[in-house]
Design an enzyme around this catalytic site. Sequence first.
Site, short mmCIF file in Angstrom:
data_model
loop_
_atom_site.label_atom_id
_atom_site.label_comp_id
_atom_site.label_asym_id
_atom_site.label_seq_id
_atom_site.Cartn_x
_atom_site.Cartn_y
_atom_site.Cartn_z
N CYS A 348 63.17 63.83 54.40
CA CYS A 348 63.78 62.51 54.50
C CYS A 348 63.27 61.56 53.43
O CYS A 348 62.57 60.58 53.72
CB CYS A 348 63.51 61.91 55.87
SG CYS A 348 63.92 63.06 57.16
N GLU A 349 63.55 61.86 52.17
CA GLU A 349 63.16 61.03 51.03
C GLU A 349 64.20 61.29 49.95
O GLU A 349 64.51 62.45 49.68
CB GLU A 349 61.81 61.47 50.43
CG GLU A 349 60.65 61.45 51.37
CD GLU A 349 59.80 60.19 51.23
OE1 GLU A 349 60.04 59.43 50.28
OE2 GLU A 349 58.94 60.00 52.09
#
Length: 423
Positions: A348-349
């Site tokens: 999640c980046e």
Amino acid sequence: MTCGFSRPDGDLWIDGIPAAEIVAAVGTPAYIYSASAIRSQFADLGVALGAVLAEPPLIAYACKANSNLAVLRLLAGLGAGGDIVSGGELRRCLAAGMPAEKIVFSGVSKSDEEIELGIRHGIRQFNVESEYELGRIASLAKNAGQRANVALRFNPDVDAEAHHKTTTGRAEDKFGLLRSDVERLYAAASGNPNLGMRGLHVHIGSQITRVEHYRTSYERLADLARSLIRAGYPMDTIDLGGGLGIVYDAEKQSAPDLSTYGAIIAQTVGNLGVSLVVEPGRFIVGNAGALVSRMLYVKESGGRRFAVLDAGMNDLIRPALYDSWHGIVPVLPRQGEERPCDVVGPVCETGDTFAVQRTLPPLESGDLVAIMSAGAYGATMSSNYNTRPLPPEVLVDGDRFAIIRNRQDVQSLLDQDIIPDWL
Ligand SMILES: *Cc1c(COP(=O)(O)O)cnc(C)c1O
């Protein structure tokens, strides 16, 4: 393709085994290293330097590039020493069978425990970066009733034009001692019975492919060494550091010219009458490894095509950290029109991106890809971010392979955490 990687029948092979066969056994993502590629880089460097120097230098492999015990054992067997930056790496080198007299301890901070460990095992030298560190080493050696061998890390104030996060030889960088400090500390330390002065160390940065960048720093190092020797101080070693680069992108880079590198060493420090040490890390293992991953799915969004892999930035952080470029190739060939594609991981980046608008064949979900040149600063920089278990590492040698680190299991990660009984 680089040594150790080939496509004899169209499929990607690593040494003598198809990559698909290995991941069928170990799963994805997985780091896979070619033993022949490691041997070949080590030999090439040794031959190039041996050809121009009276005494071949000690190749102290910089373990932080890839510190798997099997990799260290392979290199120890070839005669390599180790350049370490922590007590943990010291224990790895010793566990792999590297003799302590071939181990040099670098790094900008060393704890008392780490210094004591190095003294206890009688390592070849501490590369000292500050006056404070020198004092700690002297007093810990005194407490132990021993003598610790040291070299001072000289900051030559050069800009190696490496990436701004990996250049280390400018006066404003945190590394090493400026000339006047080296002179003062060398003089002071030479009179200390608990310190054995070995000489000087320099390390100006990483991923240096234009070897001319070494010349100025080695000239300044030689000049300083000569003046210390002339003043009568003991010196038997010059440690030239690492930083030799590799080719990540064959269209943009070429491999460092080893014969020129050797010539620069010979011309600058070759006639000082001291033993030489070099500390290559990336050069030895970088092109010897790939991170093999499965494409989970292909996603079209906002006019872009995304290939989502099961490997993420926690497995290989170099693109996110250094904007570095890695070749990405299908493990099994796929016919059809090539299209630009963003290759991303599941973390999640937004930074979890391996490649932007890379031209690739029409891959489909389930296809395997190899992220190339991942042998250095790959597995060693991996993390458990997103509670993702570390991938396994595999070493291939000819027609055999072995798992050299198991895939972590999630339960072992959970087992590290402790919920206090008052919650
Ligand atoms: C990291 C490091 C190396 C190795 O750097 P590479 O670019 O991998 O060759 C060598 N010496 C020191 C002191 C280092 O910190």
